[in-house]
Design a protein around this motif. Structure first.
Motif, PDB file in Angstrom:
ATOM      1  N   LEU A  19       0.848  -1.179   0.000  1.00 57.95           N
ATOM      2  CA  LEU A  19       0.000   0.000   0.000  1.00 57.95           C
ATOM      3  C   LEU A  19       0.888   1.234   0.000  1.00 57.95           C
ATOM      4  N   ILE A  20       0.640   2.136  -0.940  1.00 52.15           N
ATOM      5  CA  ILE A  20       1.421   3.370  -1.046  1.00 52.15           C
ATOM      6  C   ILE A  20       0.562   4.544  -0.605  1.00 52.15           C
ATOM      7  N   ALA A  21       1.090   5.330   0.326  1.00 53.00           N
ATOM      8  CA  ALA A  21       0.497   6.634   0.635  1.00 53.00           C
ATOM      9  C   ALA A  21       0.982   7.586  -0.450  1.00 53.00           C
ATOM     10  N   VAL A  22       0.074   7.977  -1.324  1.00 53.24           N
ATOM     11  CA  VAL A  22       0.443   8.700  -2.547  1.00 53.24           C
ATOM     12  C   VAL A  22       0.721  10.166  -2.239  1.00 53.24           C
ATOM     13  N   ALA A  23       1.887  10.623  -2.671  1.00 54.77           N
ATOM     14  CA  ALA A  23       2.226  12.043  -2.572  1.00 54.77           C
ATOM     15  C   ALA A  23       1.967  12.760  -3.882  1.00 54.77           C
ATOM     16  N   HIS A  24       2.241  12.073  -5.010  1.00 53.88           N
ATOM     17  CA  HIS A  24       2.077  12.672  -6.330  1.00 53.88           C
ATOM     18  C   HIS A  24       1.535  11.614  -7.299  1.00 53.88           C
ATOM     19  N   GLY A  66       0.147   6.065 -12.565  1.00 53.45           N
ATOM     20  CA  GLY A  66       1.474   6.146 -11.966  1.00 53.45           C
ATOM     21  C   GLY A  66       1.468   7.004 -10.722  1.00 53.45           C
ATOM     22  N   VAL A  67       2.159   6.544  -9.689  1.00 56.66           N
ATOM     23  CA  VAL A  67       2.166   7.270  -8.419  1.00 56.66           C
ATOM     24  C   VAL A  67       3.564   7.270  -7.812  1.00 56.66           C
ATOM     25  N   GLY A  68       3.781   8.240  -6.953  1.00 53.72           N
ATOM     26  CA  GLY A  68       4.971   8.273  -6.117  1.00 53.72           C
ATOM     27  C   GLY A  68       4.555   8.519  -4.682  1.00 53.72           C
ATOM     28  N   GLY A  69       5.178   7.807  -3.754  1.00 50.52           N
ATOM     29  CA  GLY A  69       4.805   7.967  -2.354  1.00 50.52           C
ATOM     30  C   GLY A  69       5.628   7.078  -1.454  1.00 50.52           C
ATOM     31  N   THR A  70       5.065   6.741  -0.314  1.00 47.57           N
ATOM     32  CA  THR A  70       5.760   5.943   0.693  1.00 47.57           C
ATOM     33  C   THR A  70       4.965   4.686   0.995  1.00 47.57           C
ATOM     34  N   VAL A  71       5.640   3.555   1.074  1.00 47.34           N
ATOM     35  CA  VAL A  71       4.978   2.285   1.393  1.00 47.34           C
ATOM     36  C   VAL A  71       4.589   2.288   2.871  1.00 47.34           C
ATOM     37  N   THR A  72       3.303   2.113   3.131  1.00 52.27           N
ATOM     38  CA  THR A  72       2.796   2.174   4.507  1.00 52.27           C
ATOM     39  C   THR A  72       2.246   0.850   5.016  1.00 52.27           C
ATOM     40  N   THR A  96       0.356   1.648 -11.804  1.00 53.28           N
ATOM     41  CA  THR A  96      -0.782   1.034 -11.122  1.00 53.28           C
ATOM     42  C   THR A  96      -1.533   0.057 -12.010  1.00 53.28           C
ATOM     43  N   GLY A  97      -1.164  -0.025 -13.291  1.00 48.86           N
ATOM     44  CA  GLY A  97      -1.902  -0.871 -14.221  1.00 48.86           C
ATOM     45  C   GLY A  97      -3.020  -0.145 -14.929  1.00 48.86           C
ATOM     46  N   GLY A  98      -3.109   1.191 -14.719  1.00 55.08           N
ATOM     47  CA  GLY A  98      -4.100   1.972 -15.438  1.00 55.08           C
ATOM     48  C   GLY A  98      -5.228   2.513 -14.600  1.00 55.08           C
ATOM     49  N   SER A  99      -5.302   2.099 -13.332  1.00 57.97           N
ATOM     50  CA  SER A  99      -6.374   2.613 -12.472  1.00 57.97           C
ATOM     51  C   SER A  99      -5.873   2.718 -11.042  1.00 57.97           C
ATOM     52  N   GLY A 100      -6.510   3.626 -10.300  1.00 58.94           N
ATOM     53  CA  GLY A 100      -6.213   3.754  -8.877  1.00 58.94           C
ATOM     54  C   GLY A 100      -5.194   4.805  -8.510  1.00 58.94           C
ATOM     55  N   GLY A 101      -4.667   5.550  -9.497  1.00 59.47           N
ATOM     56  CA  GLY A 101      -3.601   6.494  -9.204  1.00 59.47           C
ATOM     57  C   GLY A 101      -4.067   7.828  -8.657  1.00 59.47           C
ATOM     58  N   TYR A 102      -5.265   8.271  -9.021  1.00 58.24           N
ATOM     59  CA  TYR A 102      -5.750   9.571  -8.566  1.00 58.24           C
ATOM     60  C   TYR A 102      -6.423   9.390  -7.204  1.00 58.24           C
ATOM     61  N   ALA A 103      -5.623   9.092  -6.203  1.00 56.40           N
ATOM     62  CA  ALA A 103      -6.166   8.792  -4.883  1.00 56.40           C
ATOM     63  C   ALA A 103      -5.083   8.935  -3.828  1.00 56.40           C
ATOM     64  N   GLU A 104      -5.506   9.006  -2.577  1.00 55.95           N
ATOM     65  CA  GLU A 104      -4.550   9.142  -1.475  1.00 55.95           C
ATOM     66  C   GLU A 104      -3.786   7.856  -1.204  1.00 55.95           C
ATOM     67  N   LEU A 105      -4.395   6.716  -1.538  1.00 58.66           N
ATOM     68  CA  LEU A 105      -3.779   5.415  -1.300  1.00 58.66           C
ATOM     69  C   LEU A 105      -3.886   4.572  -2.568  1.00 58.66           C
ATOM     70  N   ALA A 106      -2.849   3.766  -2.822  1.00 54.63           N
ATOM     71  CA  ALA A 106      -2.860   2.875  -3.978  1.00 54.63           C
ATOM     72  C   ALA A 106      -2.229   1.547  -3.597  1.00 54.63           C
ATOM     73  N   ALA A 107      -2.888   0.452  -3.937  1.00 51.07           N
ATOM     74  CA  ALA A 107      -2.344  -0.887  -3.722  1.00 51.07           C
ATOM     75  C   ALA A 107      -1.761  -1.372  -5.042  1.00 51.07           C
TER      76      ALA A 107
END
Length: 315
Positions: free
Chosen positions: A31-36, A65-71, A90-101
């Motif tokens: 799980l990534i806490a997404v910063a960008h 695509g996301v950048g962040g910290t693994v939480t 991310t495989g094409g979905s889930g990037g515009y969010a605070e968290l991404a698996a």
């Protein structure tokens, strides 16, 4: 968590901010806490039409695509990733969010000394630029025309081709974009908003074309006999296609990008290392908060942006 939803295909206004369930990392995921979040022109095309390399059933949270910290870690994920700064597709979905698996085997550690926003800006465009240069392999001293030279991929191509010893001719629209290309190392700049731009440009050995359409066709006309064309985008509405008879008559080589998973991984690692060593600079021209994803898409579609556009997710 906060996220941006795509519930129907259409204009930028169909991107609507709202709440979404927190994702839970599955087997082999983190799980990534997404910063960008990384934005690409292809994502605007998918939002508008549902077509492109991505797939997904509506409603969905877009973003590739996301950048962040693994939480957090899913079962089987390497504990060494916990707390690390990373970038990942991310495989094409889930990037515009605070968290991404995302799958742990697709993570790229962000090198020390490289800012997380810069690493995110490099994720898609950097590996693409590196793979294009590897495929085209311009000889030192050769004349290389880069179209859309002030865009996300183009700004990196200008730098990488210059570093490889090529004489880069940067084609872009307007003085602001040309000034940026020159700042990044282009030996020549040409404004393709001028109707006579090709008449003012000497023949080239290689065209790296991210635009396509009529502009890509005009760029291909600048190839000297025996030259090479490598197209990687169709922002102009269609791929740059040359008739077989013309290719044969002019002894041209039409190259195709055929990346492998190992090649993509190596290219990503290369550009991250080059940026950490201050030999490659991603240009972040615009940034928007998560809730203004629609405005970010409008900016990209306006063709008025420089370099990469990011969503800044973390407050």
């Amino acid at each position: 968590m906060r996220a941006v939803w795509l519930r129907e295909f259409g204009g930028p206004e169909v991107l609507v901010a709202g709440a979404a369930p927190d994702p839970v990392p599955g087997e082999g995921q983190v799980l990534i806490a997404v910063a960008h979040a990384n934005l690409t022109f292809v994502e605007t095309q998918f939002r508008a039409t549902g077509l492109g390399p991505f797939t997904g059933a509506l409603p969905m949270v877009p973003g590739n695509g996301v950048g962040g910290t693994v939480t957090a870690l899913g079962p089987g994920a390497d504990p060494a990733w916990l707390g690390r700064r990373v970038v990942s597709s991310t495989g094409g979905s889930g990037g515009y969010a605070e968290l991404a698996a995302v799958p742990a085997d697709g993570l790229h550690a962000v090198p020390d000394g490289l800012a997380l926003d810069a690493a995110t800006a490099l994720l898609a465009d950097g590996r693409t630029a590196r793979l294009l240069l590897e495929t085209a392999a311009p000889a030192p001293g050769s004349r290389v025309l880069v179209t859309a030279a002030a865009g996300g991929v183009g700004t990196l191509l200008v730098q990488l081709a210059t570093a490889a010893g090529a004489h880069v001719v940067a084609a872009a629209g307007g003085p602001r974009k040309l000034a940026l290309a020159a700042e990044l190392g282009a030996a020549e700049t040409v404004d393709y908003l001028r109707p006579d731009w090709t008449a003012a440009t000497a023949p080239v050995d290689l065209v790296l074309d991210g635009v396509g359409g009529t502009l890509g066709r005009a760029a291909a006309d600048l190839l000297r006999d025996g030259g090479k064309l490598l197209s990687y985008g169709l922002a102009g509405g269609s791929w740059t296609a040359l008739p077989d008879a013309e290719v044969t008559a002019r002894a041209l080589t039409v190259l195709t990008l055929r990346p492998t998973p190992a090649g993509i991984r190596a290219a990503t690692a290369h550009v991250l290392a080059e940026a950490a060593a201050h030999r490659l600079r991603p240009v972040i021209g615009r940034r928007f908060p998560l809730e203004r994803a629609a405005d970010a898409h409008r900016a990209i579609e306006s063709r008025d942006t420089l370099g990469k556009t990011l969503l800044d997710v973390a407050p």
